[in-house]
Every structure is written in C-alpha cells, then in structure tokens.
Scaffold this motif. Structure first.
Motif, PDB file in Angstrom:
ATOM      1  N   ILE A 134      15.286  25.807  -0.887  1.00  0.00           N
ATOM      2  CA  ILE A 134      14.618  25.130  -1.815  1.00  0.00           C
ATOM      3  C   ILE A 134      14.040  24.402  -0.736  1.00  0.00           C
ATOM      4  N   SER A 135      12.378  24.447  -0.213  1.00  0.00           N
ATOM      5  CA  SER A 135      11.841  23.653   0.558  1.00  0.00           C
ATOM      6  C   SER A 135      10.875  22.585  -0.401  1.00  0.00           C
ATOM      7  N   ILE A 136      10.747  21.692   0.586  1.00  0.00           N
ATOM      8  CA  ILE A 136       9.961  20.657   0.082  1.00  0.00           C
ATOM      9  C   ILE A 136       8.839  20.373   1.241  1.00  0.00           C
ATOM     10  N   LEU A 137       7.592  20.456   1.154  1.00  0.00           N
ATOM     11  CA  LEU A 137       6.692  20.293   2.594  1.00  0.00           C
ATOM     12  C   LEU A 137       5.576  19.538   2.107  1.00  0.00           C
ATOM     13  N   GLY A 138       5.966  18.193   2.652  1.00  0.00           N
ATOM     14  CA  GLY A 138       4.637  16.908   2.445  1.00  0.00           C
ATOM     15  C   GLY A 138       3.604  16.872   4.080  1.00  0.00           C
ATOM     16  N   PHE A 139       2.746  16.977   3.060  1.00  0.00           N
ATOM     17  CA  PHE A 139       1.298  16.728   4.387  1.00  0.00           C
ATOM     18  C   PHE A 139       0.092  15.673   3.617  1.00  0.00           C
ATOM     19  N   GLN A 140      -0.067  15.228   4.543  1.00  0.00           N
ATOM     20  CA  GLN A 140      -1.118  14.237   4.118  1.00  0.00           C
ATOM     21  C   GLN A 140      -2.061  14.138   2.670  1.00  0.00           C
ATOM     22  N   SER A 141      -2.704  15.437   3.021  1.00  0.00           N
ATOM     23  CA  SER A 141      -3.752  15.952   2.269  1.00  0.00           C
ATOM     24  C   SER A 141      -4.098  17.016   1.495  1.00  0.00           C
ATOM     25  N   LYS A 142      -4.452  17.380   0.596  1.00  0.00           N
ATOM     26  CA  LYS A 142      -4.367  18.941   0.297  1.00  0.00           C
ATOM     27  C   LYS A 142      -5.459  19.644   1.363  1.00  0.00           C
ATOM     28  N   VAL A 143      -6.111  19.053   2.057  1.00  0.00           N
ATOM     29  CA  VAL A 143      -7.217  20.464   3.108  1.00  0.00           C
ATOM     30  C   VAL A 143      -5.922  20.438   4.293  1.00  0.00           C
ATOM     31  N   ASP A 144      -4.722  20.017   4.570  1.00  0.00           N
ATOM     32  CA  ASP A 144      -4.194  19.845   5.517  1.00  0.00           C
ATOM     33  C   ASP A 144      -2.567  21.089   5.294  1.00  0.00           C
ATOM     34  N   ILE A 145      -2.293  21.059   4.414  1.00  0.00           N
ATOM     35  CA  ILE A 145      -1.723  22.382   3.198  1.00  0.00           C
ATOM     36  C   ILE A 145      -1.737  23.117   4.440  1.00  0.00           C
ATOM     37  N   PHE A 146      -1.186  24.693   4.413  1.00  0.00           N
ATOM     38  CA  PHE A 146      -0.501  25.459   5.450  1.00  0.00           C
ATOM     39  C   PHE A 146       1.440  25.814   4.885  1.00  0.00           C
ATOM     40  N   TYR A 147       0.710  27.574   4.629  1.00  0.00           N
ATOM     41  CA  TYR A 147       2.572  28.148   4.914  1.00  0.00           C
ATOM     42  C   TYR A 147       2.899  28.126   3.119  1.00  0.00           C
ATOM     43  N   GLU A 148       2.139  27.087   2.403  1.00  0.00           N
ATOM     44  CA  GLU A 148       3.130  27.135   0.895  1.00  0.00           C
ATOM     45  C   GLU A 148       3.389  28.920   0.611  1.00  0.00           C
ATOM     46  N   GLU A 150       4.009  31.231   2.115  1.00  0.00           N
ATOM     47  CA  GLU A 150       4.730  31.793   2.977  1.00  0.00           C
ATOM     48  C   GLU A 150       6.528  31.068   3.047  1.00  0.00           C
ATOM     49  N   PHE A 151       6.276  29.666   2.583  1.00  0.00           N
ATOM     50  CA  PHE A 151       7.707  29.510   1.718  1.00  0.00           C
ATOM     51  C   PHE A 151       7.547  29.585   0.132  1.00  0.00           C
ATOM     52  N   SER A 152       6.896  29.774  -0.314  1.00  0.00           N
ATOM     53  CA  SER A 152       7.281  30.371  -1.145  1.00  0.00           C
ATOM     54  C   SER A 152       7.985  31.337  -1.845  1.00  0.00           C
ATOM     55  N   GLN A 153       7.734  32.222  -0.810  1.00  0.00           N
ATOM     56  CA  GLN A 153       8.205  33.948  -0.838  1.00  0.00           C
ATOM     57  C   GLN A 153       9.993  33.544  -0.606  1.00  0.00           C
ATOM     58  N   LEU A 154      10.129  32.165  -0.048  1.00  0.00           N
ATOM     59  CA  LEU A 154      11.275  32.461   0.409  1.00  0.00           C
ATOM     60  C   LEU A 154      12.278  31.789  -0.071  1.00  0.00           C
ATOM     61  N   GLY A 155      11.715  31.219  -1.534  1.00  0.00           N
ATOM     62  CA  GLY A 155      13.058  30.149  -2.405  1.00  0.00           C
ATOM     63  C   GLY A 155      12.109  29.444  -3.124  1.00  0.00           C
ATOM     64  N   THR A 156      12.059  28.365  -4.059  1.00  0.00           N
ATOM     65  CA  THR A 156      12.030  27.647  -4.765  1.00  0.00           C
ATOM     66  C   THR A 156      10.965  26.783  -4.032  1.00  0.00           C
ATOM     67  N   THR A 157      10.035  26.520  -3.821  1.00  0.00           N
ATOM     68  CA  THR A 157       9.028  25.005  -3.043  1.00  0.00           C
ATOM     69  C   THR A 157       8.143  24.241  -3.852  1.00  0.00           C
ATOM     70  N   PHE A 158       8.660  22.777  -3.269  1.00  0.00           N
ATOM     71  CA  PHE A 158       7.206  21.893  -3.986  1.00  0.00           C
ATOM     72  C   PHE A 158       6.797  21.353  -2.694  1.00  0.00           C
ATOM     73  N   ILE A 159       5.853  20.773  -2.708  1.00  0.00           N
ATOM     74  CA  ILE A 159       4.553  20.840  -2.212  1.00  0.00           C
ATOM     75  C   ILE A 159       4.075  18.853  -2.573  1.00  0.00           C
ATOM     76  N   THR A 179      15.176  18.812  -6.791  1.00  0.00           N
ATOM     77  CA  THR A 179      16.092  19.818  -6.536  1.00  0.00           C
ATOM     78  C   THR A 179      17.532  20.819  -6.316  1.00  0.00           C
ATOM     79  N   GLY A 180      17.706  19.633  -7.331  1.00  0.00           N
ATOM     80  CA  GLY A 180      18.896  20.453  -7.978  1.00  0.00           C
ATOM     81  C   GLY A 180      19.638  20.059  -7.024  1.00  0.00           C
ATOM     82  N   LEU A 181      20.699  21.301  -7.228  1.00  0.00           N
ATOM     83  CA  LEU A 181      22.065  20.784  -5.814  1.00  0.00           C
ATOM     84  C   LEU A 181      22.273  21.324  -4.938  1.00  0.00           C
ATOM     85  N   PHE A 182      22.582  21.213  -3.467  1.00  0.00           N
ATOM     86  CA  PHE A 182      22.326  22.085  -2.303  1.00  0.00           C
ATOM     87  C   PHE A 182      24.060  21.452  -1.375  1.00  0.00           C
TER      88      PHE A 182
END
Length: 251
Positions: A134-148, A150-159, A179-182
């Motif tokens: 499970i991944s949580i990725l934080g960015f300042q704004s939409k224009v700063d986002i990268f690898y969404e 790539e991480f989504s291919q690994l598992g559930t991803t929150f931006i 996120t659920g349990l981990f």
C-alpha cells in the motif's frame, strides 16, 4: 573508502515540475546498489557533491535511475547534462532499507515529494518477494506528481496534494486511517512529515529515511549528524543512515 565511478547518462527528462529523471549506466553501482542507498554526485563548478537517492536499478541493463528536484545552481547544473555525457559519483552510499517483510505480509510505503523515489526500488523489491503493498504519495500540487502509474502497478496507491489539486487534499498522515491494516511501514520525506508519521504510528514497526545536506557523504566530516533518541551521542545520516529504525533518532 569508496572510489568515484563514472556513470554514463542514458536518459534525462523532466517528468514533473522542476523534477528530473536521469538513467545512468555503471556496472559496479548497478550490481551493488540496495533500496534506500544514494549516490554522491559531483557537479561541475561546485565543491560539495550532491546526495541523490537511487530510485530504481536494472541489473540486466546495468543502469541506475535517479530523480531530483531543481532547487539551486547545483541541481540546475546537473539537470543540464544530456544523454551521452558522464557524471562522477560515489556510491552506492549509506545503509538502505532492511527488506524484512515475508511473503503474504502487507507493507505501507509513505513518501513525500522527493522522498518518494527511494521507495520505488524498495517497493519493486518487496513485491518480487511476494509482499502486498500500500503506498501513500504526497506532493505540493498536481504539477509536482510523478511515478503514480509506477506505484499503482505495485499495489493500492493513494495520492494527496497540499492544495487539493489532485487526489486527496492534505498530508500523507491524513490518509493513514484509510489504508487498512499493515504489519510494517517504510517512509521517506521532509522532517516534519517523518515526525508526524512516527508519532501517529508509534508502536508500529517501521523505518524512515532522512533527507539531509551532506559534506563528504562517507561519514568523515560530521556535517549531517542527528541526535540518537536514546541520548547516546549522534548518528551520521550519510553513513549510519540515511535509513533508521523509527524512533532511533530525534527528529
């Protein structure tokens, strides 16, 4: 002492606002790099090297991928290098993430901004070992986002973004209850984010990776020390870290 290695630039492109992805070829570094380690890169015209996390490794192609933000003259100069040129780097440096989770277990990856890249190679390694991510990725704004993707291919991803322009509005820690349990977590990002993460997940096993300005990058100059939480002196981020057990250092 590690010797400097010449790394050929295979690819260089801007993948988000002021964020450069660079693919480098070097046999030694590509075969020895572990998740969470970094390169200490020489930049022409600058005395101090720049520490940049390893985002991915391809053993077959003998390449290492780095991502960095253009924040000053050094990183701007580094970003100006083009494919076919070479850069000089020490590495792989530091202690990386312990890959502890067993197959079938669930792990949380939580990254903020330029703290996201080292979690990608870790995530690929964990997934290849049969770990659920499970991944949580934080960015300042939409224009700063990268690898969404790539991480989504690994598992559930929150931006999440600070301004709410994409995904959820707020900080990485605001999503923890969704996120659920981990069983274990790994996190990398700015100091305040790591401080909030370790406080909110107190008692849960985890590892954090610290971002810090460095001098020598190999533990000699003491420019990147941080107090140990047990009061027993200091830890060197470049050599004892950049990865530490959650609660091992005072943030």
């Amino acid at each position: 002492m590690k010797k400097a290695e010449e790394m050929q630039i295979i690819k260089a492109s801007e993948i988000a606002r002021d964020t450069v992805e660079m693919v480098l070829r070097n046999r030694y570094i590509s075969q020895h790099a572990a998740p969470g380690q970094f390169l200490h890169i020489h930049v022409e015209g600058h005395t101090l090297r720049r520490p940049i996390s390893i985002a991915d490794v391809n053993h077959e192609e003998e390449t290492v991928t780095i991502l960095f933000k253009i924040v000053g003259s050094g990183t701007r100069q580094l970003a100006a290098n083009r494919p076919g040129m070479s850069i000089n780097a020490l590495g792989p440096n530091g202690n990386g993430f312990p890959v502890l989770a067993q197959p079938g277990k669930t792990v949380l990856l939580a990254g903020g901004g330029i703290g996201v890249p080292p979690l990608y190679y870790l995530g690929k390694t964990l997934k290849s070992n049969g770990v659920k991510l499970i991944s949580i990725l934080g960015f300042q704004s939409k224009v700063d986002i990268f690898y969404e993707k790539e991480f989504s291919q690994l598992g559930t991803t929150f931006i999440v973004t600070d301004d709410g322009s994409y995904g959820g509005k707020g900080f990485v820690t605001d999503v923890l209850d969704d996120t659920g349990l981990f069983e274990l977590y790994y996190s990398c990002g700015p100091g305040p984010m790591l401080q909030a993460m370790t406080e909110k997940l107190k008692g849960k096993p985890g590892y954090i990776s610290l971002e810090e300005r460095m001098g020598c990058g190999v533990g000699t100059c003491l420019a990147c020390v941080i107090p140990a939480s047990n009061g027993d002196g200091y830890k060197k981020i470049c050599k004892d870290g950049p990865v530490f057990h959650a609660g091992e250092v005072s943030l």
